[in-house]
Design a protein around this motif. Structure first.
Motif, PDB file in Angstrom:
ATOM      1  N   GLN A 148       0.460   5.813   0.221  1.00 21.51           N
ATOM      2  CA  GLN A 148      -0.073   7.193   0.340  1.00 21.51           C
ATOM      3  C   GLN A 148       1.035   8.286   0.172  1.00 21.51           C
ATOM      4  OE1 GLN A 148      -3.619   7.484   1.471  1.00 21.51           O
ATOM      5  NE2 GLN A 148      -3.188   9.279   0.440  1.00 21.51           N
ATOM      6  N   LYS A 175       0.813  -1.234  -0.157  1.00 24.02           N
ATOM      7  CA  LYS A 175       0.076  -0.219   0.003  1.00 24.02           C
ATOM      8  C   LYS A 175       0.793   1.349  -0.136  1.00 24.02           C
ATOM      9  CE  LYS A 175      -0.611   0.175   5.093  1.00 24.02           C
ATOM     10  NZ  LYS A 175      -1.748   0.125   6.270  1.00 24.02           N
ATOM     11  N   ALA A 180      -2.507   6.783  -4.403  1.00 28.00           N
ATOM     12  CA  ALA A 180      -3.662   6.911  -3.729  1.00 28.00           C
ATOM     13  C   ALA A 180      -4.265   8.445  -3.346  1.00 28.00           C
ATOM     14  CB  ALA A 180      -3.925   6.130  -2.468  1.00 28.00           C
ATOM     15  N   HIS A 181      -3.800   9.363  -4.748  1.00 25.87           N
ATOM     16  CA  HIS A 181      -4.147  10.677  -4.471  1.00 25.87           C
ATOM     17  C   HIS A 181      -5.654  10.786  -4.476  1.00 25.87           C
ATOM     18  CE1 HIS A 181      -4.865  14.946  -5.556  1.00 25.87           C
ATOM     19  NE2 HIS A 181      -3.630  15.182  -5.017  1.00 25.87           N
TER      20      HIS A 181
END
Length: 376
Positions: A19, A17, A46-47
């Motif tokens: 961010q 994942k 993940a914007h």
């Protein structure tokens, strides 16, 4: 044994994942991602705007094929060509596909087959794009390449002038050779290319798969030179991680790609176009591009201040390289990963720095601190 072919040299970390600029592996370890998926994650991981664009379109329509009008294509095309000399766009799924389209368009439009490219270039791994690539390691083992590609030394004006004649359909180059060592086109070489194209009626194809969409601090890297390509290819940062490629061309090329001459099943589908629109709405804002330029200047200054002078800093915007002379950089990249910084090479002797365009000064400081412990 894995069910996968072994054509990738996998890293040890299994990223699960991310961010922004930070990603996390399956063991919970966090890293600063200064690869951006190789210049892809323009707005980081993940914007929210990209997530929203994908989610909204996924509930409406994923795929309809290019047998039908796809309104998002027109919107994205208008955004890409606005305030440029380009007039038309073709959408596909990757940089290699965009370069294949460019090669086909140049040959069909001119009626000639000869295309000049350059050593250390990289244009993709499909047969046409591979044949245009000036690296033997990409060619080895695949048999006869596509004919009529002449590969010249990069930034060598004399070699260019000697090779140009009436048989040449196009010159194809990158503004910065991302895979080949973060080598920038010199002003002298750009002038020689412009003159050759004007004198001989040669088309200029600029491969901006890695440099385009704000990576160098302007919308497109060619804008920082005197060059005005007839054809330009894009991908990577255009989709921020969703597969999107594009080829832009000038007005006189429009009729050459008439119905049935070229196509793609998935290219320009509604999902891809909605994501690309979200990317462009952010990246093409003048304030955002100014921030990229400022981050670049800060990054270069910090690298020069904290690394020994034996290392060279090259590139533009947030496509930077650390030249390590004759030293192979694989061990440096592995050491950085151990310390929580993901990097990628550009040839054997250059470390490539490709943070998201949204990288903060604090994240740059952390990266430089890690690099300082490795490059001493």
């Amino acid at each position: 044994m894995s069910a996968l072919f072994g054509n990738y040299g996998k890293r040890r970390a299994q990223i699960v994942k991310g961010q922004g600029t930070v990603v996390e592996d399956s063991a919970g370890k966090q890293y600063l991602d200064f690869t951006s998926g190789i210049a892809v994650a323009s707005l980081g991981h993940a914007h929210p705007a990209i997530v929203q664009a994908l989610q909204e379109q996924s509930e409406k329509l994923w795929h309809i094929s290019n047998l039908f009008e796809i309104p998002g294509q027109e919107k994205v095309a208008q955004k890409l060509i606005a305030n440029t000399h380009f007039a038309h766009a073709f959408f596909c799924n990757s940089g290699a596909e965009a370069n294949e389209a460019a090669i086909k368009l140049a040959r069909k439009h001119t009626g000639k087959h000869h295309i000049v490219t350059f050593e250390k270039s990289f244009h993709g791994r499909t047969f046409g794009a591979m044949s245009a690539t000036g690296q033997g390691k990409i060619h080895n083992g695949f048999g006869p390449l596509v004919e009529k590609f002449t590969i010249l030394p990069f930034n060598d004006v004399a070699a260019l002038e000697a090779a140009i004649d009436d048989s040449v359909a196009a010159i194809m180059l990158e503004m910065i050779q991302g895979e080949g060592g973060v080598n920038c086109v010199s002003a002298e070489f750009a002038a020689a290319i412009a003159k050759a194209c004007a004198d001989k009626g040669i088309l200029l194809i600029v491969d901006e798969v890695q440099t385009g969409i704000g990576r160098t601090g302007t919308r497109y890297a060619y804008e920082q030179t005197i060059l005005k390509p007839h054809i330009m290819t894009l991908a990577k940062g255009l989709g921020g991680g969703f597969p999107v490629g594009a080829m832009l061309g000038t007005t006189e090329l429009h009729a050459t790609f008439s119905p049935g001459t070229h196509g793609t099943t998935f290219g320009g589908n509604p999902l891809a176009m909605n994501v690309a629109q979200a990317i462009l709405d952010h990246v093409f804002e003048p304030v955002f591009l100014q921030q990229v330029q400022e981050a670049s200047a800060y990054f270069v200054a910090q690298l020069k201040a904290h690394l020994p002078s034996s290392y060279t800093i090259q590139g533009q915007g947030l496509l930077l390289g650390i030249g390590c002379g004759d030293i192979e950089v694989a061990s440096y990249i592995a050491a950085a990963e151990e310390k929580g910084l993901l990097l990628v090479g550009a040839g054997p002797n250059v470390i490539r720095l490709l943070p998201p365009l949204t990288v903060s000064k604090e994240e740059i400081d952390k990266a430089v601190a890690i690099l300082k412990t490795i490059l001493h």
